[in-house]
Each structure stands twice: as structure tokens, then as C-alpha cells.
Design a protein around this motif. Structure first.
Motif, mmCIF file in Angstrom:
data_model
loop_
_atom_site.group_PDB
_atom_site.id
_atom_site.type_symbol
_atom_site.label_atom_id
_atom_site.label_comp_id
_atom_site.label_asym_id
_atom_site.label_seq_id
_atom_site.Cartn_x
_atom_site.Cartn_y
_atom_site.Cartn_z
ATOM 1 N N UNK A 39 0.850 -1.197 0.000
ATOM 2 C CA UNK A 39 0.000 0.000 0.000
ATOM 3 C C UNK A 39 0.886 1.248 0.000
ATOM 4 N N UNK A 40 1.079 1.797 -1.194
ATOM 5 C CA UNK A 40 1.913 2.996 -1.351
ATOM 6 C C UNK A 40 1.048 4.222 -1.617
ATOM 7 N N UNK A 41 -0.152 4.238 -1.060
ATOM 8 C CA UNK A 41 -1.058 5.377 -1.196
ATOM 9 C C UNK A 41 -0.282 6.642 -0.807
ATOM 10 N N UNK A 42 -0.332 7.686 -1.639
ATOM 11 C CA UNK A 42 0.447 8.890 -1.322
ATOM 12 C C UNK A 42 0.021 9.608 -0.045
ATOM 13 N N UNK A 43 -1.186 9.333 0.481
ATOM 14 C CA UNK A 43 -1.558 9.940 1.752
ATOM 15 C C UNK A 43 -0.672 9.404 2.888
ATOM 16 N N UNK A 44 -0.051 8.243 2.648
ATOM 17 C CA UNK A 44 0.895 7.674 3.606
ATOM 18 C C UNK A 44 2.341 8.031 3.265
ATOM 19 N N UNK A 51 -0.344 16.992 2.387
ATOM 20 C CA UNK A 51 -0.613 18.369 2.811
ATOM 21 C C UNK A 51 -1.911 18.881 2.210
ATOM 22 N N UNK A 52 -2.264 18.398 1.032
ATOM 23 C CA UNK A 52 -3.487 18.829 0.361
ATOM 24 C C UNK A 52 -4.665 17.900 0.615
ATOM 25 N N UNK A 53 -4.479 16.906 1.471
ATOM 26 C CA UNK A 53 -5.559 15.983 1.818
ATOM 27 C C UNK A 53 -6.364 16.557 2.984
ATOM 28 N N UNK A 54 -7.433 15.909 3.322
ATOM 29 C CA UNK A 54 -8.253 16.352 4.460
ATOM 30 C C UNK A 54 -7.500 16.258 5.790
ATOM 31 N N UNK A 55 -6.378 15.487 5.803
ATOM 32 C CA UNK A 55 -5.615 15.292 7.032
ATOM 33 C C UNK A 55 -4.535 16.340 7.231
#
Length: 143
Positions: A39-44, A51-55
Motif C-alpha cells: 500500500x503505497x497510497x500517497x496519503x501515507x 498536505x493537500x488531503x483532508x488530514x
């Protein structure tokens, strides 16, 4: 068997017994988990993306924190030899780099004749639940 592995004899398990494990999440942990899980999802993995995610910043894989339950089951309650039957999870809040996650498993019921033990499972960061769920474990006769 290694001396750091211990457990509770099936007949000594009782409702309300619990165990916990804590670990502070690092960048290296996230990268290692991505390598193991695929799992290389860029949110991780990507500061810029996250930085541009909801987190607003990178988050740890939810299943990394949930895997701490397996550590507890295999080494503490019930201990070596137990087998996961089921686990459900609710992801309530994100876990960030630098957060210390404390996983707790608590016995909620026991089915003696089927050698099954049921648990509530919780991960907390700063005393707030980030993951909740339930698990069922089977304990073989020779464990």
C-alpha cells in the motif's frame, strides 16, 4: 520457545482480562509497512500529497495500528499458538507520524467447548479511540 513469548492458559482466561501494547509511529514504520503491504497510497508516503488531503499531513496505514492486536494475541492473551478467526474494525481518527498508539484487547466472552475467546479491541492516541472493533480467537488444544 523464546522467553519473551508467554500467554495465558486457556482455562485461566477470564472475562475482563486485558493486555496492551504501545508504539510510537515513525516515518520508517510507515515506509516498512508500505513495503510489506504493497500500500503505497500517497496519503501515507508523500508529504506534498498529504498536505493537500483532508488530514493536512501524512497518516499511518490504519492496518498498521490494527496489527498491534495480533501482537497482543500472539504473545500475551491468549498467547502462542492461537489462531485469528475474525476481526472487525472501525477507523475513527487518523494516526500521524510521532503519535504513540496504545492497543488494548479485553476478553468479553469465552466459549469453552469450542475453545473460542472473544475480545473488544481498541487503539488509542492521547486517550482518544482511533480504532475500535471486536475479535474472535481459537485456541488449539496444544497451545
Amino acid at each position: 520457545m523464546s522467553s519473551f513469548l508467554h500467554g495465558v492458559n486457556f482455562n485461566d482466561i477470564s472475562i475482563g482480562m486485558s493486555a496492551n501494547y504501545s508504539q510510537t509511529i515513525t516515518d520508517a514504520d510507515i515506509k516498512s509497512f508500505a513495503g510489506i503491504s504493497g500500500d503505497h497510497n500517497p496519503v501515507h508516503m508523500s508529504d506534498e500529497f498529504a498536505e493537500n488531503s483532508r488530514f493536512g499531513q501524512r497518516i499511518a496505514h490504519g492496518l498498521m495500528s490494527a496489527s498491534f492486536f495480533s501482537a497482543l494475541f500472539g504473545t500475551k492473551i491468549p498467547g502462542p499458538g492461537c489462531v485469528y478467526v475474525s476481526q472487525n474494525l472501525k477507523f475513527k481518527k487518523p494516526v500521524y507520524i510521532g503519535d504513540t498508539v496504545t492497543a488494548t484487547v479485553t476478553v468479553t466472552s469465552i466459549v469453552q467447548d469450542k475453545r473460542r475467546v472473544f475480545f473488544s479491541t481498541t487503539c488509542k492516541v492521547k486517550n482518544k479511540a482511533v480504532i475500535t472493533g471486536e475479535a474472535e480467537l481459537f485456541i488449539p488444544e496444544n497451545s
